[in-house]
Each structure stands twice: as structure tokens, then as C-alpha cells.
Design a protein around this motif. Structure first.
Motif, short mmCIF file in Angstrom:
data_model
loop_
_atom_site.label_atom_id
_atom_site.label_comp_id
_atom_site.label_asym_id
_atom_site.label_seq_id
_atom_site.Cartn_x
_atom_site.Cartn_y
_atom_site.Cartn_z
N ARG A 26 -67.99 19.80 -13.20
CA ARG A 26 -67.08 20.93 -13.47
C ARG A 26 -65.91 20.95 -12.49
N ALA A 63 -63.56 18.44 -13.63
CA ALA A 63 -62.89 18.85 -14.87
C ALA A 63 -62.04 20.10 -14.68
N THR A 64 -61.94 20.58 -13.46
CA THR A 64 -61.11 21.74 -13.08
C THR A 64 -61.57 23.06 -13.69
N THR A 65 -62.80 23.12 -14.19
CA THR A 65 -63.27 24.40 -14.72
C THR A 65 -64.05 25.18 -13.67
N ARG A 98 -64.18 25.88 -9.20
CA ARG A 98 -63.43 25.66 -7.95
C ARG A 98 -64.40 25.61 -6.78
N ARG A 126 -54.10 21.32 -11.20
CA ARG A 126 -55.09 21.43 -12.29
C ARG A 126 -54.45 21.05 -13.62
N LEU A 127 -53.21 21.51 -13.83
CA LEU A 127 -52.53 21.18 -15.09
C LEU A 127 -52.35 19.66 -15.21
N ARG A 163 -55.59 18.16 -16.19
CA ARG A 163 -55.96 18.49 -17.57
C ARG A 163 -55.17 17.67 -18.60
N LEU A 214 -57.22 14.50 -19.02
CA LEU A 214 -58.67 14.72 -19.00
C LEU A 214 -59.30 14.81 -20.39
N TYR A 244 -63.10 16.10 -21.59
CA TYR A 244 -64.26 16.74 -20.95
C TYR A 244 -65.29 17.16 -21.98
N THR A 247 -68.70 19.35 -22.01
CA THR A 247 -69.54 20.23 -21.19
C THR A 247 -71.01 19.93 -21.44
#
Lengths: 305, 289
Positions: free
Chosen positions: B48, B51-53, B55, B74-75, B78, B81, B83, B85
Motif C-alpha cells: 500500500r 501504491a501510495t494508498t 502513508r 504521489r501523482l 500514480r 502505477l 495496482y 488490492t
């Protein structure tokens, strides 16, 4: 991102599609082709077609082995495959839904129309806010204990919160099954929130208007909640980057009820918050909140729930 | 797309009293990297973060130099990316095509013909071309996992972060999927959390073994296997001196630990290496490699 079917000239580097030095009139690449295919190839080589027609001709030629051979010598295979996929993608894609088609016809962009109609969370949020709106309208209209004015005031106080609830629900992990996947994409989250907000607002407003009719409210009262609805919704969006959609909606809803009660208590008129003078204030506040949201969007497209 | 370099530096993440990751530092380059470890070892939290979801409470995660602690970083991540889950709950009323197309819109793949071509390509890649217009609720668990994988592959991402993509897949489909990921990892950085340690040796360039929120091993699969050399033996009954023993046939036990003189040592497997990394008291709190 992948390239589209209309990038053939970019890929080739020059607009001349023959690429290998063959002239436009040279038909050597297709010794055994049917006359119609040769004609297609000749048209394709004429270099005066739009990308859409070019792609269709390429697809038609590629459906035949000799056509593929003829094209193969002049166009990079990778590009042909990409164009073939683009056409197959269009051909196999399901037809847009009615609402999506309508939105596109009204000038809404393809992606915005898709987001407004296909968002999984939106269905639940829309459903919940619609049911809430209907129940609320019916309950208020059928209340036998409250006087006519009290019913209208209660209606006007609660009505702005219905779209607010829908908006809060439309952007949270609790109701969005693909929330985490959404967060991991580069989509502008403010734009996403605004699209969802507009969808919820439009449907809720329509239903609440029906509620006002059920309530037999005066014409002014039937619309007096509209500006407050915009204020609380825009205020909630403005606060969302800091508090998150649900908490922002809760804070704004509590503030709204408090303001209505305070104004009513101070002035002795329970409908004070909905008088014309206050409507001007709500208009100013709605504008300010909209400006704030716009500024947030300009300065940072990284709104994150 | 070129592979991206990931730098995880002194990262810690806690959830209430539970410390999911503790002072984790890693460098992950191109190729296929497997993250393995027991349940609750911090695999999902690590993915996570990549995947920047999620922190980090402390430390930093950089992807191609982009710091994921700030919005622009993060942008940037993304944008490259893909991803999947761990428990992607799919909108069951949507069809496969509708859902993958929806994510393609979120990934800002434009214009429409390009987007639809990409959607068709990804659905074909995961072998669901003939089920594209079926509702997701009508698919089996394995097929639903492949739907999730299809959306992750959209846009040919340079960084693929996949949390247990092989869950609920039959062995044949799992092998096909791993082959696809291995092919992609030539031009991308692919990070996969998995419980199938047996697959690692064949497909992965790098293994990270996590335990209690700390990396216990980081390196090539061959080195993980070697970790257990001289520490695996067979006996007729459980050996009390072993860290752990388990039946490997109706009559024999496989034991792991410091082998006693004369023990019938056997050739270690990747599973042995993995278990050694988890159970070995060597280098407590730090990687064994």
C-alpha cells in the motif's frame, strides 16, 4: 499511456505511409490481391484521409492475409496491431447507456459522462439520498402534529442536508467498493467529487421539489432551501481536503442546523434563515465556497479523501 | 515503459498498538520481486505504501525519485502505477468490460477509441475475452481476481504492485499469470505479494521475506534456498533440537534448525529457505542476507 489509432503519422515520423520508399502508385506489395482490396490500398496510400477512415481501411485490409502482407511492408506491425485493437475495442464495446448517451449529447465529455453514470459508489449514494429525500418529504407532508409553518421550516432546514448526505456517501471507502483502486489512479479527485456532487445534486433537487409540492408549500418556500443546499454542499467540498468527505459533511450539517436555530431564536421568526435578506447571504457564501473549491483545484489537483 | 526504482528508507507504520512495519529499508529495481511472509507480517502495508494508498508514520518511500509523502510525488507515481488490492471488492452488478473501462477512465486513458482498445487488450490478456460482457457477480473467485488484474494492467504501467494476484487461481491460470508478469517485468518493476513460495524460484528475480514488520531476507531466490543449506534433515520422529519439524511423508519428518552431527541432511528447497528466514534466530530484527 498508449497511443491511439490516429497516431500513425507520428509513429512513422513522416506522413508518407509508404515508409519504405515505395511510391503511392506502386502496387508491388499486393500481387495477388482482389481488385477491391487493391483499390482500398490505393486509397489508403493516397495520404488524404482522416485517421478514422485510415484505420478502417487498415482493418479491412488486415482481415485478409494478402492485405496484411501488403500493409506489413509499409506500416510497422506494432502500429497495425494497435490500430486493429482500437477498432476491435470500438466494435466490441457495449453501447453506452441511455443516461450516458444523453449526457454526451448535451456536451458532457465522454469521460465525465462515464464517471457520472458508471461510478459504483454513486448508485448506493444516489439510492440512499433519494430514499432519504422521499421518506423525508412524505414524513413532513403527513405530519399531523406540526403547524403548516413548522412543517415548512422543518422541511427547509432538512432539505439542504439530503444532497449533502448523498455527496458525503459518494466519496468514501464505506460505500465505494473500489475506493482503494480509485485512490491509486491519477484522476483529479476534485473533478471526480464535483461530477459525483452534480449527479447527486440534480437528482436530489428534483425529488425534493416533488416533496415541496407534496407539502403544498408556498412557491417561495419550495425553492428557499436551494441556496442553503448549495452553501452546505460547496462548504462540505471545500472542507473535504482537510477533514475528509464524511467528517466535513457532518461538521457543515451541524453548523447549518445551529445557524437556523440561532437565527430563529434571535429574531423570533423560526423561518428567519430563509427570508429574502438571508438568501442573499447564502448566495454570497455559496459563491465564496465555490471560489474556494476552484482555488483548491487550481493550486492542487491532489485532493485526497 | 522503463522500470522504476523504488527506495524505501527507515519506514515505520503502526495501526493502533500493532506495528505493521518497523524501520524498513529496501531498494527495489526492475524485474519481478516477490514479497512473502506470514499473515500479518506487513506485506499489504508495504504494498500500500508503494501504491501510495497508505502513508508512512516515519521514513520515506521514493519511486523513480518521486517522494510519495507529497502530493505531486504521489501523482507522478500514480501515473505509472498498476495496482491490485488484496481484497479488491468489485462492483458485482457491473460487467467485466464496464468495470475495466471505468478504471481506464480513472487512469485518464484517452481518447475513447484508445481507451476501449486498451480495455479490450487487458481483458484479452487475462483470458476473459469471452466473458467481457458478463456481470462480475456471475464469475468465479479466480475470474474475479483476473478482472482485478486486468484493470491493473491498463496503460502498460512501469510499476505493477499486485497484492496476492494468485489468490483463488487454479495452478494452470496461476502459471499463465506468472508468465505474463515475468514477461512484463523485463520492461517494468513488478512487486507481487504472495503465499506461493514454490513459484518464486522459477519466476522471480528477487525475494523479500517479511516477518513481524521487518525484512528478514532480501535477495535472489537461489540465495534464499541456500539459507537453509545444512539446516534441513530428515528423521523418523520429530527432533526436539529443531526449530520446527513437519511430516514430509507418512513415515519421515522434515526438520529445520541447527543440524546435529550425523543428521540426514537433505537438499534445501525454497520453502526451507523461507522458513529459515522466518524462524531462524540469526540476526534478530535484521535481514539475514
Amino acid at each position: 499511456m498508449t497511443s491511439g489509432p490516429d497516431d500513425r503519422h507520428d509513429d512513422a515520423g513522416v506522413p508518407d505511409r509508404t515508409g519504405d520508399g515505395r511510391g503511392a502508385d506502386d502496387e508491388r506489395g499486393a500481387p495477388d490481391m482482389e481488385g477491391s482490396d487493391i483499390e482500398l490500398l490505393r486509397i489508403w496510400r493516397s495520404n488524404h484521409l482522416g485517421p478514422a477512415i485510415e484505420c478502417r481501411i487498415e482493418a479491412a485490409l488486415m482481415s485478409d492475409p494478402r492485405g496484411r502482407e501488403a500493409l506489413g511492408g509499409t506500416v510497422p506491425a506494432q502500429r497495425l496491431e494497435r490500430n486493429r485493437l482500437a477498432i476491435m475495442g470500438l466494435a466490441t464495446a457495449p453501447r453506452r447507456g441511455r443516461m450516458e448517451r444523453l449526457l454526451v449529447r448535451l456536451g458532457v465529455s465522454d469521460s465525465a459522462a462515464r464517471l457520472a453514470t458508471a461510478t459504483p459508489a454513486l448508485r448506493a449514494a444516489w439510492l440512499i439520498s433519494t430514499v432519504l429525500a422521499l421518506l423525508f418529504a412524505l414524513a413532513t407532508a403527513s405530519s399531523s402534529t406540526a403547524s403548516g409553518l413548522e412543517r415548512v421550516v422543518v422541511y427547509l432546514t432538512i432539505a439542504p442536508l439530503v444532497p449533502l448526505a448523498g455527496v458525503a456517501l459518494a466519496f468514501g471507502s464505506a460505500v465505494d467498493p473500489v475506493h482503494e483502486t480509485t485512490v491509486a489512479t491519477p484522476i483529479d479527485r476534485t473533478r471526480l467529487l464535483l461530477i459525483r456532487t452534480m449527479t447527486i445534486l440534480i437528482t436530489s433537487i428534483a425529488i425534493l421539489m416533488i416533496g415541496a409540492v407534496l407539502l403544498a408549500a408556498p412557491a417561495v418556500a419550495a425553492v428557499a432551501w436551494l441556496l442553503p443546499a448549495l452553501v452546505v454542499t460547496a462548504g462540505s467540498i471545500a472542507l473535504s481536503p482537510r477533514l475528509g468527505p464524511q467528517r466535513a459533511a457532518t461538521v457543515v450539517a451541524a453548523a447549518w442546523i445551529l445557524i437556523v436555530l440561532l437565527l430563529g431564536g434571535l429574531s423570533g421568526d423560526s423561518a428567519a434563515a430563509f427570508q429574502p435578506a438571508l438568501q442573499v447571504v447564502w448566495l454570497v457564501l455559496a459563491t465564496l465556497a465555490a471560489v474556494l473549491v476552484d482555488r483548491q483545484r487550481r493550486h492542487s489537483r491532489y485532493f485526497e479523501a | 515503459m522503463a522500470p522504476v526504482a523504488i527506495e524505501v528508507k527507515d519506514v515505520s507504520r503502526t495501526f493502533g498498538p500493532h506495528r505493521a512495519l518497523e524501520d524498513v529499508s529496501l531498494l527495489i529495481g526492475g524485474g519481478l520481486t516477490a514479497v512473502v511472509g506470514p499473515n500479518g507480517s506487513g506485506k499489504t502495508t508495504l504494498l500500500r505504501l508503494l501504491a501510495t494508498t497508505e502513508r508512512a508514520d516515519r521514513g520515506s518511500v521514493r519511486v523513480s525519485g518521486h517522494d510519495t509523502s507529497n502530493p505531486s510525488g504521489r501523482l507522478a507515481v500514480r501515473r505509472v502505477l498498476g495496482y491490485l488490492t488484496q481484497s479488491e471488492s468489485l462492483p458485482l452488478r457491473m460487467t467485466v468490460h464496464q468495470y475495466v473501462d471505468y478504471v481506464a477512465v480513472l487512469k485518464e486513458i484517452e481518447p475513447r477509441p484508445t481507451r476501449l482498445a486498451e480495455v479490450a487488450r487487458c481483458i484479452e490478456t487475462v483470458g476473459l475475452g469471452d466473458r467481457a460482457h458478463d456481470r462480475i457477480r456471475d464469475l468465479s473467485g479466480g475470474m474475479r481476481r483476473r478482472v482485478g488484474l486486468a484493470q491493473a494492467l491498463l496503460g502498460d504501467p512501469a510499476l505493477l504492485v499486485l497484492d496476492e494476484p494468485d489468490a483463488a487461481l487454479d495452478p494452470e491460470t496461476r502459471r499463465l499469470m506468472l508468465a505474463e508478469l515475468a514477461t512484463r517485468s523485463r520492461d517494468a518493476t513488478v512487486v507481487v505479494a504472495t503465499h506461493h513460495t514454490g513459484d518464486i524460484g522459477e519466476w522471480c528475480d528477487r525475494v523479500i521475506v517479511l516477518s513481524s514488520g521487518r525484512p528478514r531476507f532480501v535477495g535472489a531466490p537461489g540465495r534464499l534456498r541456500e539459507l537453509a543449506r545444512g539446516r534441513v534433515w530428515r528423521s523418523d520422529e520429530p527432533d526436539p533440537t529443531a526449530w520446527h519439524c513437519w511430516r514430509d511423508s507418512p513415515r519421515t519428518w522434515r526438520c529445520l534448525g541447527p543440524a546435529a552431527p550425523g543428521a540426514a541432511e537433505v537438499e534445501p528447497t525454497l520453502d526451507d529457505g523461507y522458513l529459515t528466514a522466518i524462524w531462524s534466530p540469526d540476526g534478530p530484527g535484521g535481514p539475514l542476507s
